[in-house]
Scaffold this motif. Structure first.
Motif, PDB file in Angstrom:
ATOM      1  N   PHE A  23      22.569  30.512  23.758  1.00  0.00           N
ATOM      2  CA  PHE A  23      23.898  30.399  22.676  1.00  0.00           C
ATOM      3  C   PHE A  23      24.082  28.979  23.227  1.00  0.00           C
ATOM      4  CE2 PHE A  23      28.037  30.647  21.301  1.00  0.00           C
ATOM      5  CZ  PHE A  23      27.696  30.535  19.485  1.00  0.00           C
ATOM      6  N   ILE A  24      24.319  28.688  24.179  1.00  0.00           N
ATOM      7  CA  ILE A  24      25.708  27.507  24.143  1.00  0.00           C
ATOM      8  C   ILE A  24      24.320  26.073  24.520  1.00  0.00           C
ATOM      9  CG2 ILE A  24      26.709  27.189  26.313  1.00  0.00           C
ATOM     10  CD1 ILE A  24      28.407  28.636  24.767  1.00  0.00           C
ATOM     11  N   PHE A  32      33.087  28.276  18.538  1.00  0.00           N
ATOM     12  CA  PHE A  32      32.194  29.070  18.560  1.00  0.00           C
ATOM     13  C   PHE A  32      31.592  28.548  20.052  1.00  0.00           C
ATOM     14  CE2 PHE A  32      30.768  29.778  14.107  1.00  0.00           C
ATOM     15  CZ  PHE A  32      30.638  30.906  14.072  1.00  0.00           C
ATOM     16  N   TRP A  50      21.347  35.830  26.727  1.00  0.00           N
ATOM     17  CA  TRP A  50      21.745  35.313  24.995  1.00  0.00           C
ATOM     18  C   TRP A  50      22.624  34.512  25.655  1.00  0.00           C
ATOM     19  CZ3 TRP A  50      18.415  35.917  21.424  1.00  0.00           C
ATOM     20  CH2 TRP A  50      17.861  36.831  21.273  1.00  0.00           C
ATOM     21  N   TYR A  51      23.895  34.270  26.106  1.00  0.00           N
ATOM     22  CA  TYR A  51      25.429  33.873  25.913  1.00  0.00           C
ATOM     23  C   TYR A  51      24.455  32.356  25.926  1.00  0.00           C
ATOM     24  CZ  TYR A  51      29.677  36.158  24.459  1.00  0.00           C
ATOM     25  OH  TYR A  51      30.119  36.964  24.023  1.00  0.00           O
ATOM     26  N   ILE A  99      21.774  25.914  22.772  1.00  0.00           N
ATOM     27  CA  ILE A  99      21.718  25.878  21.133  1.00  0.00           C
ATOM     28  C   ILE A  99      22.596  24.872  20.880  1.00  0.00           C
ATOM     29  CG2 ILE A  99      21.199  26.177  19.459  1.00  0.00           C
ATOM     30  CD1 ILE A  99      19.439  28.813  20.517  1.00  0.00           C
ATOM     31  N   LEU A 100      23.575  25.250  20.969  1.00  0.00           N
ATOM     32  CA  LEU A 100      25.106  25.129  21.004  1.00  0.00           C
ATOM     33  C   LEU A 100      25.669  23.020  20.896  1.00  0.00           C
ATOM     34  CD1 LEU A 100      26.836  25.997  18.052  1.00  0.00           C
ATOM     35  CD2 LEU A 100      28.590  26.980  19.906  1.00  0.00           C
TER      36      LEU A 100
END
Length: 505
Positions: free
Chosen positions: A26-27, A229, A22-23, A29-30
């Protein structure tokens, strides 16, 4: 088991992924959003060019304006003169030369400063200078010096983006399917170009200042998002670090990379600490950043850097001049030409993903780039010759040329940079990635500056000559990869061990 089977399908899907996954997602996509914003803010000038200098004889003249020159009355001074293409070239190169120079220093700063602060600052400043260009419309500024200064400053602050996002992604993802993952991730370049074209196109014919101000606000907002974030490294949130090299690859260090490990004149001893003379000793991760010369001596860095110089020359010439070319040759309006030019970037997305997949499967990054560049040369000739005969031909050729031109560019700036930045010769030094990325992309940015400049100088003599220049650059890019392609061919023929990446280069 009964309780698990009663879980909702969506919750079961969520629990199937680990916390690390998940992390990592997330990274990914960010950072995708961050660099999409960087490219989104660079694109408006190529759309606005055809509005700053128009064919005023075809424009309806307002009755309340005293017109003294029917040819240039609707143009924006100082771009209302016959040398407007040269002036556009000056603006392009103010940005690109500043970007190329700044990139070599950006990687050094990126290794030594917190990436979250560095990226946030860069995006906020990029937003400021992008907005300042657009405010020239509302402030009625007609000074070339003003726009040139804004372009120089924007070029410098935009260098904060690429080394930092590649370093961040490289920290989170290992080598296994890096080509495919980064091929998909690198579509942010094309997505940013597409969004930048569409957003600028909405305002270009009514108030071109908004074509810059809206993208400027968007990238500033992503800078705020980054500050709140971004997680730079897995260990910062107690996630497991990725493995950059397999056991097989580590056992293959003896050879061309061994002198790099043992010779302190090649790699600064401060990078690796006390380096053992035994080639099979693996030194753990170190805190010292790599030197500029140490990064240059990593096998493959120089060849890929020079290849990217010419590959990026071609890509950025299309980035800055394609809308104007379509407008002049196909006689489209500014918005229509901008919308049509996005097809080149759509092709670039497909090309980047394809290049990543092929290079992951074959283990041949250099060969993948070389083949695509070789095929791109005749396709560029065909696009200039027959690309405007019909709408279907134009769409097809733009997609194909975009894939072939941007595929190698995407692969080199992402997977290749990450591979070289985590090269085995670094003996576990994880802080080289930003510097290596900056060297490769900085050298490529010299080509990015030369391409639009040469296009501005050559285009008055005819668009055919511009395309001859682009084809020549493609061929030169191939030549710089010849040694690496030969090494990969040897490995495939059984003359050397098969391995992914560049441990045998």
């Amino acid at each position: 088991m009964k309780m698990k089977s009663s879980l909702a399908p969506g919750i079961r899907l969520i629990t199937n992924f680990s916390r690390d996954s998940w992390y990592r997602g997330f990274i990914l996509i960010l950072t995708f959003l961050f660099y999409t914003a960087y490219h989104l803010s660079r694109k408006p000038i190529s759309i606005v060019k055809s509005e700053l200098h128009r064919n005023c004889s075809n424009v309806i003249q307002p009755k309340d304006i005293n017109i003294t020159n029917n040819v240039t009355w609707c143009d924006w001074p100082p771009f209302d003169q016959d040398n407007y293409q040269t002036l556009f070239g000056v603006l392009d190169n103010c940005f690109l030369v500043a970007y190329a120079i700044g990139m070599f220093f950006s990687g050094i700063f990126g290794e030594r400063l917190p990436l979250r602060y560095y990226l946030s600052f860069g995006m906020l400043m990029s937003g400021l200078f992008t907005c300042l260009f657009g405010l020239g419309f509302y402030w009625n500024i007609h000074s070339l010096g003003y726009y040139a200064f804004v372009q120089v400053m924007n070029g410098l602050v935009q260098t904060t983006g690429w080394p930092a996002v590649v370093a961040c992604v490289g920290n989170w993802f290992g080598k296994g399917k890096r080509g495919f993952i980064m091929g998909v991730w690198n579509s942010h370049t094309s997505v940013g170009n597409i969004l930048g074209s569409l957003i600028a196109g909405v305002f270009v014919s009514t108030a071109w200042g908004l074509s810059f101000i809206v993208p400027g606000i968007i990238i500033a907002c992503t800078g705020v998002l980054c500050f709140f974030f971004l997680v730079e490294k897995p260990e910062d949130v107690n996630c497991s670090s990725p493995q950059h090299h397999s056991g097989q690859e580590r056992s293959q260090e003896v050879g061309e990379t061994a002198p790099l490990l043992r010779d302190s004149s090649i790699v600064d001893p401060s990078i690796n600490g006390a380096v053992s003379t035994e080639p099979d000793v693996i030194v753990e991760e170190h805190s010292e950043a790599i030197s500029f010369l140490g990064a240059l001596r990593i096998p493959g860095v120089v060849e890929f850097s020079l290849c990217l110089l010419f590959a990026k020359l071609v890509s950025y010439t299309f980035l800055y001049w394609l809308p104007l070319y379509i407008s002049n040759v196909a006689h489209f309006e500014a918005k229509e030409a901008g919308d049509m030019s996005t097809l080149f970037d759509v092709g670039g997305i497909l090309g980047g993903i394809l290049a990543g997949l092929v290079s992951d499967y074959t283990g041949g990054r250099a060969s993948t780039c070389c083949v695509m560049l070789v095929v791109a040369a005749p396709m560029l000739f065909l696009y200039n010759s027959i690309g405007q005969r019909s709408l279907g031909t134009t769409i097809g050729m733009l997609l194909l040329c975009g894939a072939l031109v941007n595929g190698p560019y995407a692969l080199i700036t992402t997977a290749v940079s990450a591979d070289l930045g985590t090269h085995e010769s670094l003996k576990g030094n994880a802080r080289a990635l930003s510097t290596v990325t900056a060297i490769i992309d900085g050298t490529g940015s010299i080509g990015a500056a030369l391409g639009p400049l040469l296009a501005g100088v050559i285009s008055p003599t005819g668009w055919n000559n511009v395309f001859y220049m682009l084809i020549s650059a493609d061929i030169l890019a191939c030549l710089f990869l010849s040694r690496l392609v030969y090494k990969e061919a040897q490995r495939w023929c059984g003359c050397g061990p098969r391995a992914r990446g560049f441990n045998e280069l």
